[in-house]
Design a protein around this motif. Structure first.
Motif, mmCIF file in Angstrom:
data_model
loop_
_atom_site.group_PDB
_atom_site.id
_atom_site.type_symbol
_atom_site.label_atom_id
_atom_site.label_comp_id
_atom_site.label_asym_id
_atom_site.label_seq_id
_atom_site.Cartn_x
_atom_site.Cartn_y
_atom_site.Cartn_z
ATOM 1 N N MET A 224 -9.764 -11.051 9.384
ATOM 2 C CA MET A 224 -9.283 -12.365 9.807
ATOM 3 C C MET A 224 -8.552 -12.293 11.119
ATOM 4 S SD MET A 224 -7.479 -14.254 6.702
ATOM 5 C CE MET A 224 -6.787 -15.449 7.841
ATOM 6 N N SER A 225 -7.707 -11.317 11.175
ATOM 7 C CA SER A 225 -6.907 -11.125 12.363
ATOM 8 C C SER A 225 -7.796 -10.897 13.580
ATOM 9 C CB SER A 225 -5.969 -9.948 12.111
ATOM 10 O OG SER A 225 -5.443 -9.449 13.302
ATOM 11 N N GLN A 226 -8.810 -10.066 13.395
ATOM 12 C CA GLN A 226 -9.765 -9.796 14.475
ATOM 13 C C GLN A 226 -10.477 -11.065 14.919
ATOM 14 O OE1 GLN A 226 -12.768 -6.934 13.404
ATOM 15 N NE2 GLN A 226 -11.337 -5.225 13.655
ATOM 16 N N ILE B 213 -11.408 -15.629 18.773
ATOM 17 C CA ILE B 213 -11.542 -17.034 19.149
ATOM 18 C C ILE B 213 -10.462 -17.422 20.157
ATOM 19 C CG2 ILE B 213 -11.409 -19.427 18.322
ATOM 20 C CD1 ILE B 213 -12.652 -18.491 15.711
ATOM 21 N N ILE B 214 -9.231 -16.991 19.876
ATOM 22 C CA ILE B 214 -8.132 -17.331 20.772
ATOM 23 C C ILE B 214 -8.368 -16.742 22.156
ATOM 24 C CG2 ILE B 214 -5.663 -16.945 21.214
ATOM 25 C CD1 ILE B 214 -5.314 -17.109 18.101
ATOM 26 N N LYS B 215 -8.849 -15.514 22.200
ATOM 27 C CA LYS B 215 -9.097 -14.879 23.488
ATOM 28 C C LYS B 215 -10.213 -15.598 24.251
ATOM 29 C CE LYS B 215 -9.754 -10.578 25.928
ATOM 30 N NZ LYS B 215 -10.410 -11.357 26.989
ATOM 31 N N ALA C 135 -9.753 -14.271 14.385
ATOM 32 C CA ALA C 135 -8.883 -15.286 14.971
ATOM 33 C C ALA C 135 -8.518 -14.888 16.401
ATOM 34 C CB ALA C 135 -7.631 -15.458 14.121
ATOM 35 N N ASP C 136 -8.177 -13.625 16.597
ATOM 36 C CA ASP C 136 -7.859 -13.154 17.944
ATOM 37 C C ASP C 136 -9.033 -13.324 18.888
ATOM 38 O OD1 ASP C 136 -5.217 -12.455 18.153
ATOM 39 O OD2 ASP C 136 -5.493 -10.413 17.473
#
Lengths: 222, 222
Positions: free
Chosen positions: A127-129, A134-136, A131-132
């Motif tokens: 999840m963390s990967q 998409i944000i990036k 989400a990061d």
DNA sequence: CGCGGCTTTGATGTTCATCAAGTAAAGTGG
DNA sequence: CCACTTTACTTGATGAACATCAAAGCCGCG
């Protein structure tokens, strides 16, 4: 619930390839290009795992115009874990290529997590990967001019989706515009311009990147 | 037991043994406005929990210009769970108000998760919320014109951070520009314009929103 | 066959970034 | 504590980048 599921997830970490072992709870579905998997606002009843395909995650903007938040292939799809924080879908999901999914009952899925902290740990990491990621991507696109955005998205399809400098665009011009925050007209204009400058070879939805180096420069410069 | 985070947030999910274990390895730190909590690229050694304060999460863009990804208050800070997917910070974190943190050794923190699936479940939910919040904010800002962006960010500080229509801006004009993707000059121009139009009362960093309704309209219209 | 959505090109105007230049404020070192 | 340097803030003028509008051809589909 079969332990095969956890084995697959846990030992492979990134892949649910052996998910077929799970029979009673899972339901497999096939969606054709253009078919809607879920709608913004729908109640979330299932955990969805994408086995194959390509989808767009999208949403109506405040002005009513449709906008695309992200393109997702199987490995990127963990991000939609809205199921852990909400009971309704925040986004719509639509297949942009034929896509195959496994759907699991949400309750059973959550129980699985409570019984297996390793599995939970893996989920948190993924999840963390995602989400990061998409944000990036949104971060990067926000900092670019229009030529840079087109370069970026072409490189994205070539390098991250099709692993090939020739591919069929899975999105319409209009959808590309919705994805990278610009107008359809300018998507068309800049694609034509790249074509004329021999950076790409363009034929409808067929694209071949012919000058990779220059495209990279445009991406970075913008 | 310490007054630190688990009492308030995680109380029900952790056993006493686990809590005590974490408590021994925790370290409390205070950062003044402007002090750096972590730097893009630094190795992640600790899980950081924010007890109080306000920080900016930021990063250098490809063009070298600094850009702010998000503002975070204590409850928003779970998002930085890069610790589960990477060993280095992807972003820098800087206090924009005096802020207090608890730092935990990452390994011990991860072990705690493996011993407690409820705790993991809670983390997943919080992460999902926070990530969705950031994605939604970037989504919203991307669809707005400059006046709409300024309206948005003023309403954000009033409604989500200070719960008051009067507040001291914690960011410089330049930082606001970095946060909502525009130039410093235009931030100033539009703030002045809002001031002249009696939508806000502006005095340096002191801001009072005097016409909430109109500001909301500008936010939605953009 | 005709309707609606996608694509394309050109002309026009608005929005916004950039440049320039000056004032105020806030650190910094002697 | 004062001179000095740097950083933040402000305003105006200019041009570039981009959205919008308009018109026409194209294609798929009922």
């Amino acid at each position: 619930m079969s332990d095969c599921f956890y084995k697959a997830v846990f030992f492979n970490k990134l892949s649910f390839d052996e998910i077929n072992c799970l029979d009673h709870i899972r339901e497999e579905k096939l969606f054709k290009k253009g078919e809607i998997i879920s709608n913004e606002g729908d109640e979330i009843k299932q955990f969805i795992y994408m086995k194959k395909g390509l989808v767009k995650i999208h949403k109506h903007g405040l002005d009513g115009r449709e906008r695309i938040i992200s393109i997702a292939k199987p490995i990127d799809f963990f991000g939609l874990l809205t199921i852990f924080s909400d009971t309704q879908y925040k986004y719509s999901i639509t297949a942009i290529e034929e896509s195959r999914f496994c759907m699991f009952d949400v309750k059973a899925f959550k129980e699985t997590i409570l019984l297996n902290a390793n599995f939970a740990m893996m989920l948190i990491g993924r999840m963390s990967q995602v989400a990061d990621g998409i944000i990036k991507t949104r971060f990067d696109i926000g900092g670019k001019n229009l030529r840079g955005r087109i370069a970026y998205i072409l490189m994205y399809f070539a390098n991250d989706v099709y692993m090939n400098n020739s591919f069929e665009l899975p999105l319409s011009r209009k959808e590309i515009a919705e994805l990278i925050d610009m107008t359809t007209e300018n998507v068309i204009r800049i694609l034509s311009e790249f074509n004329k400058d021999n950076i790409i070879r363009l034929d409808g939805k067929s694209i071949e990147i012919t000058n990779v180096e220059l495209l990279r420069k445009i991406n970075l410069a913008g």
